[in-house]
Design a protein around this motif. Sequence first.
Motif, PDB file in Angstrom:
ATOM      1  N   PRO A   1      11.565  37.162 -61.153  1.00  0.00           N
ATOM      2  CA  PRO A   1      10.646  38.339 -61.789  1.00  0.00           C
ATOM      3  C   PRO A   1      10.626  39.167 -62.851  1.00  0.00           C
ATOM      4  N   GLU A   2       9.516  39.796 -62.932  1.00  0.00           N
ATOM      5  CA  GLU A   2       9.611  40.821 -64.525  1.00  0.00           C
ATOM      6  C   GLU A   2      10.453  41.353 -64.859  1.00  0.00           C
ATOM      7  N   ASP A   3      10.989  41.381 -66.237  1.00  0.00           N
ATOM      8  CA  ASP A   3      11.681  42.083 -66.656  1.00  0.00           C
ATOM      9  C   ASP A   3      13.438  41.442 -66.087  1.00  0.00           C
ATOM     10  N   THR A   4      13.239  40.796 -65.841  1.00  0.00           N
ATOM     11  CA  THR A   4      15.098  39.773 -65.304  1.00  0.00           C
ATOM     12  C   THR A   4      15.578  39.762 -66.019  1.00  0.00           C
TER      13      THR A   4
ATOM     14  N   THR B   1      14.001  38.146 -72.033  1.00  0.00           N
ATOM     15  CA  THR B   1      13.250  38.753 -70.393  1.00  0.00           C
ATOM     16  C   THR B   1      12.669  38.063 -70.529  1.00  0.00           C
ATOM     17  N   VAL B   2      12.088  37.936 -68.743  1.00  0.00           N
ATOM     18  CA  VAL B   2      10.843  37.721 -67.672  1.00  0.00           C
ATOM     19  C   VAL B   2      10.050  39.051 -68.644  1.00  0.00           C
ATOM     20  N   VAL B   3       9.420  38.450 -69.141  1.00  0.00           N
ATOM     21  CA  VAL B   3       7.821  38.966 -69.239  1.00  0.00           C
ATOM     22  C   VAL B   3       6.857  39.017 -68.591  1.00  0.00           C
ATOM     23  N   HIS B   4       6.273  37.263 -67.878  1.00  0.00           N
ATOM     24  CA  HIS B   4       5.803  37.401 -66.945  1.00  0.00           C
ATOM     25  C   HIS B   4       6.123  35.960 -66.372  1.00  0.00           C
ATOM     26  N   SER B   5       5.853  36.185 -64.907  1.00  0.00           N
ATOM     27  CA  SER B   5       6.152  35.338 -63.912  1.00  0.00           C
ATOM     28  C   SER B   5       4.569  34.613 -63.148  1.00  0.00           C
TER      29      SER B   5
ATOM     30  N   MET C   1       7.937  31.122 -65.472  1.00  0.00           N
ATOM     31  CA  MET C   1       7.742  32.066 -66.323  1.00  0.00           C
ATOM     32  C   MET C   1       8.246  31.528 -67.846  1.00  0.00           C
TER      33      MET C   1
ATOM     34  N   GLN D   1      10.595  36.019 -72.814  1.00  0.00           N
ATOM     35  CA  GLN D   1      11.676  36.414 -74.272  1.00  0.00           C
ATOM     36  C   GLN D   1      12.339  36.319 -75.045  1.00  0.00           C
TER      37      GLN D   1
END
Length: 113
Positions: free
Chosen positions: A50-53, A73-77, A91, A94
């Motif tokens: 998920p985003e924000d992970t 940090t995951v910024v898009h999935s 994903m 960043q």
Amino acid sequence: MESNPSERRKHQRVPARILIKYRSADQFFTDYIQNISRGGIFVPTHDPLPEDTRLEIAFALPECDRLIITQGTVVHSIHSEGNNNVGLSGMGIQFRALSEADQQLIDTYVSSL
């Protein structure tokens, strides 16, 4: 195709196939980076996080003996559509807390391609 300024990339991306090991708070993963830029990477995977992970990341650039270890940090999935896997799943991650030396390695790699 319309160009939306918020959708433009900040940094040049280049194709890559680089083994990456990463972990979230309680899971470990191994995948391949599909593309890389000075700001981050895209990792294709059937089960994107998920985003924000927040992640701990480790990879070595081709022809480089040094392991880059940083946080991201995951910024898009992106999830493929349905069971037929139409489209690309993966994903965008960043980089966070990238050292100056690691940033230079990535910059040199990207500009060489």
